[in-house]
Design an enzyme around this catalytic site. Structure first.
Site, PDB file in Angstrom:
ATOM      1  CG  HIS A 109      -0.417   0.383   2.613  1.00  0.00           C
ATOM      2  ND1 HIS A 109      -0.122  -0.754   3.383  1.00  0.00           N
ATOM      3  CD2 HIS A 109      -0.115   1.513   3.010  1.00  0.00           C
ATOM      4  CE1 HIS A 109       0.551  -0.258   4.666  1.00  0.00           C
ATOM      5  NE2 HIS A 109       0.466   1.246   4.312  1.00  0.00           N
ATOM      6  CG  ASP A 139      -0.098  -3.825   2.637  1.00  0.00           C
ATOM      7  OD1 ASP A 139       0.282  -3.434   1.466  1.00  0.00           O
ATOM      8  OD2 ASP A 139      -0.389  -3.149   3.651  1.00  0.00           O
ATOM      9  N   GLY A 211       3.306   6.761   7.995  1.00  0.00           N
ATOM     10  CA  GLY A 211       4.803   6.937   7.566  1.00  0.00           C
ATOM     11  C   GLY A 211       5.715   5.677   8.110  1.00  0.00           C
ATOM     12  CG  ASN A 212       6.331   4.125  12.098  1.00  0.00           C
ATOM     13  OD1 ASN A 212       5.763   5.180  12.917  1.00  0.00           O
ATOM     14  ND2 ASN A 212       7.796   3.999  12.179  1.00  0.00           N
ATOM     15  CB  SER A 213       3.301   1.679   6.056  1.00  0.00           C
ATOM     16  OG  SER A 213       1.920   1.944   6.904  1.00  0.00           O
ATOM     17  CB  ILE A 231      -1.954   1.730  14.076  1.00  0.00           C
ATOM     18  CG1 ILE A 231      -2.487   2.916  12.884  1.00  0.00           C
ATOM     19  CG2 ILE A 231      -0.436   1.741  13.894  1.00  0.00           C
ATOM     20  CD1 ILE A 231      -2.104   3.978  13.665  1.00  0.00           C
ATOM     21  CB  VAL A 232      -6.215  -0.388  16.298  1.00  0.00           C
ATOM     22  CG1 VAL A 232      -7.650   0.023  16.838  1.00  0.00           C
ATOM     23  CG2 VAL A 232      -6.476  -1.682  15.753  1.00  0.00           C
ATOM     24  CB  ALA A 233      -5.652   4.798  14.724  1.00  0.00           C
ATOM     25  CG  LEU A 268      -4.692 -27.789   3.100  1.00  0.00           C
ATOM     26  CD1 LEU A 268      -3.389 -28.773   2.792  1.00  0.00           C
ATOM     27  CD2 LEU A 268      -4.687 -27.624   4.490  1.00  0.00           C
ATOM     28  N   GLY A 269      -6.671 -26.775  -0.200  1.00  0.00           N
ATOM     29  CA  GLY A 269      -7.997 -27.255  -0.495  1.00  0.00           C
ATOM     30  C   GLY A 269      -8.784 -27.560   0.584  1.00  0.00           C
ATOM     31  N   GLY A 272     -13.181 -23.707   5.881  1.00  0.00           N
ATOM     32  CA  GLY A 272     -13.549 -24.003   7.320  1.00  0.00           C
ATOM     33  C   GLY A 272     -13.948 -22.728   8.276  1.00  0.00           C
TER      34      GLY A 272
END
Length: 450
Positions: A109, A139, A211-213, A231-233, A268-269, A272
Site C-alpha cells: 500500500h 501487503d 509513515g511507519n508502514s 494500527i488501530v487508531a 491446501l484445498g 473451514g
C-alpha cells in the site's frame, strides 16, 4: 530515595537483559558516568542504516459514467465516461534485506499506483528504486536499488516469538525522519481484522504512526521480526495497538517474488472456520485453538494427504496455530509445491499428515469460507469489474446460497465492491443476513447469505 530507586530499577533491568536467552553482547547496556544503565543505542547503531524512507509519486485515475441526459444534450459522439487524473505523493518506510543485490521490502500500500519510487538512505543519499514484485493480499512489495555501502538487517525466526518479548519499531513517521520506538510483543497470530486478505499479524505496543508502514520491527539483537503495517487508531493517532507482518511470512513471499517474479500462492484445498467453544464441546475437545475443517476439495492437496471434514488442524510444521485465518495465511504464503506437516485432531486422537501444496495465483479457494461461512466451497478471483466465482463445489454452502460458476459479485447490500479485499471489508462487520449483488449473464440479481 528517588535516585536510589532509579538506580535499582536500572540494575534489575540490566540483569534481566544480560540473562535473556539469545541476546548478543552488543545489546547489553553500556556504562554512563560509571553507572551501568540500559541502552539500545549500540544495537540501533548497527540496525538503523538498514531502514530507509520511501517517497512515491503517481497519478490516481478515476472514471465516472456520463449521465444519458448529458450525452443526449451533447449528441451521439459524447463520451460515455469521464476520466479524471489526480496527482498524489506518499511517504513510507522500507527495510534493506540484501545489501549486495539492493533488495528492499516495504508494504504494497506504500507504493501502490506509484509512477516513481525514491529511496532515502540513512546517510542522506537518494536513489530511484525499481519495483520487482508485489502481493496485495498480504501487503508486501519488493523493491531494488543500485547503490554501494548498503547495510542489510538480519532476519529472525518469527515463529519463535513469544508474547512479552521486547520489540523496537524503526521507521519514518509523518515524514519527520528516522524514528525509533520500543515496546513488547502484545499478541501473536492476530487475524480477522479486515485489514488485509491474508492476516497473521504480530501485535505490538511500540508506537507506530503514519509513515511507519513498511518499516522494521526488530528484537533487542536488531534482527528483523516483522514489517510494520497497520494500527488501530480510533482517534486518528497511536493508541498502542500496532500490527506487523511476521518475518517468516515475509521471507516466503520475497523468495517467491525473486524466483518467479510473482507470488505463487499455496493451496491446501479446505474450507473451514475457527474452532469455537461450542464446536470444541461438541467434539469433546480440551483445546479451543485451531482451524475446523468444514469441507475438503476433491483431488486437492488436503484430499491427497488424507485430511477429512471434521478434522481440527492445530499446527503447521510443528508450530501451533490459533485460528483458521492463521492457517489460511500460513498456507497461502508458503508457496505452491511446498511440503507442509499439519498436526490435527480426529475423533480425539492427534495425528500428523504431510501435504504438498497445490498452486494458484490470484484465486483464493480456501479464502471464501473465511470471508463468509456461506461462501465456503466457492473459488473466488479478482475481476476488473468485481469478484468472479470461478468454481462452486457441489453440496457446499456456496452452492446452497445459489451461487453459480461465472457469477460476478459487484456489491454487498447497497455498497459496490471492486475486489476480494473490498468484499471482505464489507462482509467482516455485517451481522445477520446480507445481500450480494450478482451479475449473471446479462442480468443482475441479489442473493441473500444468512
Amino acid at each position: 530515595m528517588k535516585s536510589k530507586l532509579s538506580l535499582l530499577s536500572a540494575a534489575l533491568l540490566t540483569a534481566s537483559l544480560s540473562l535473556a536467552p539469545g541476546l548478543s553482547q552488543a545489546a547489553i547496556p553500556i556504562a554512563v558516568e560509571g553507572q551501568s544503565i540500559p541502552s539500545l543505542a549500540p544495537m540501533l547503531e548497527r540496525t538503523t542504516p538498514a531502514v530507509v524512507a520511501v517517497a512515491v509519486t503517481g497519478t490516481h485515475v478515476s472514471k465516472q459514467k456520463v449521465p444519458d441526459a448529458f450525452r443526449y444534450f451533447f449528441g451521439p459522439n459524447a463520451p460515455r465516461e469521464q476520466v479524471q487524473e489526480r496527482p498524489f505523493r506518499g511517504l513510507g518506510s522500507g527495510v534493506i534485506i540484501d545489501a549486495d543485490k539492493g533488495y528492499i521490502v516495504t508494504n504494497n500500500h506504500v507504493i501502490e499506483g506509484a509512477d516513481e519510487i525514491l529511496i532515502g538512505l540513512y546517510d542522506g543519499r537518494e536513489v530511484e528504486a525499481k519495483l520487482i514484485g508485489t502481493d496485495s493480499e498480504s501487503d508486501i512489495a519488493l523493491l531494488q536499488i543500485k547503490a554501494d555501502n548498503l547495510v542489510a538487517v538480519k532476519r529472525a525466526d518469527s515463529d519463535k516469538l513469544k508474547v512479552g518479548d521486547f520489540a523496537v519499531a524503526i521507521g519514518n513517521p509523518f515524514g519527520l525522519g528516522q524514528t525509533v520506538t520500543s515496546g513488547i510483543v502484545s499478541a501473536m497470530g492476530r487475524s480477522g481484522l479486515g485489514i488485509e486478505m491474508l492476516e497473521n499479524f504480530i501485535q505490538t505496543d511500540a508506537a507506530i504512526n503514519s509513515g511507519n508502514s513498511g518499516g522494521a520491527l526488530v528484537n533487542l539483537n536488531g534482527d528483523l521480526i516483522g514489517i510494520n503495517t497497520a494500527i488501530v487508531a480510533p482517534g486518528g493517532g497511536n493508541v498502542g495497538i500496532g500490527f506487523a507482518i511476521p518475518a517468516n511470512m515475509v521471507n516466503n513471499l520475497v523468495d517467491q517474488i525473486i524466483e518467479h517474479g510473482e507470488v505463487r500462492r499455496g493451496v491446501l484445498g479446505v474450507s473451514g472456520r475457527d474452532l469455537t467453544n461450542e464446536l470444541a464441546k461438541g467434539f469433546g475437545l480440551n483445546t479451543q485453538h485451531g482451524g475446523f475443517v468444514d469441507q475438503v476439495m476433491a483431488d486437492s492437496a488436503a484430499d491427497e494427504a488424507g485430511i477429512k471434514a471434521g478434522d481440527i488442524i492445530v499446527s503447521v510444521n510443528g508450530r501451533n496455530i490459533k485460528s483458521f485465518q492463521e492457517l489460511r495465511a500460513k498456507v497461502a504464503t508458503m508457496g505452491a509445491g511446498a511440503e507442509v506437516k499439519f498436526g490435527l485432531i480426529r475423533d480425539g486422537d492427534k495425528q500428523t499428515v504431510t501435504a504438498t501444496l497445490g498452486e494458484t495465483s490470484q484465486t483464493t479457494e480456501t479464502a471464501a469460507g473465511a470471508i463468509h461461512p456461506m461462501l465456503a466451497g466457492a473459488a473466488l478471483e479478482n475481476n476488473k469489474k468485481g469478484v468472479e466465482i470461478t468454481d462452486v463445489a457441489q453440496n457446499s454452502p456456496a452452492a446452497a446460497s445459489g451461487l453459480q460458476k461465472g457469477d460476478l459479485i459487484v456489491g454487498v447490500n447497497r455498497s459496490p465492491i471492486k475486489d476480494l479485499k473490498s468484499l471482505k471489508t464489507k462482509l467482516v462487520d455485517q451481522q445477520g443476513a446480507v445481500a450480494l449483488k450478482i451479475k449473471r449473464d446479462k442480468s443482475s440479481l441479489y442473493l441473500v447469505l444468512r
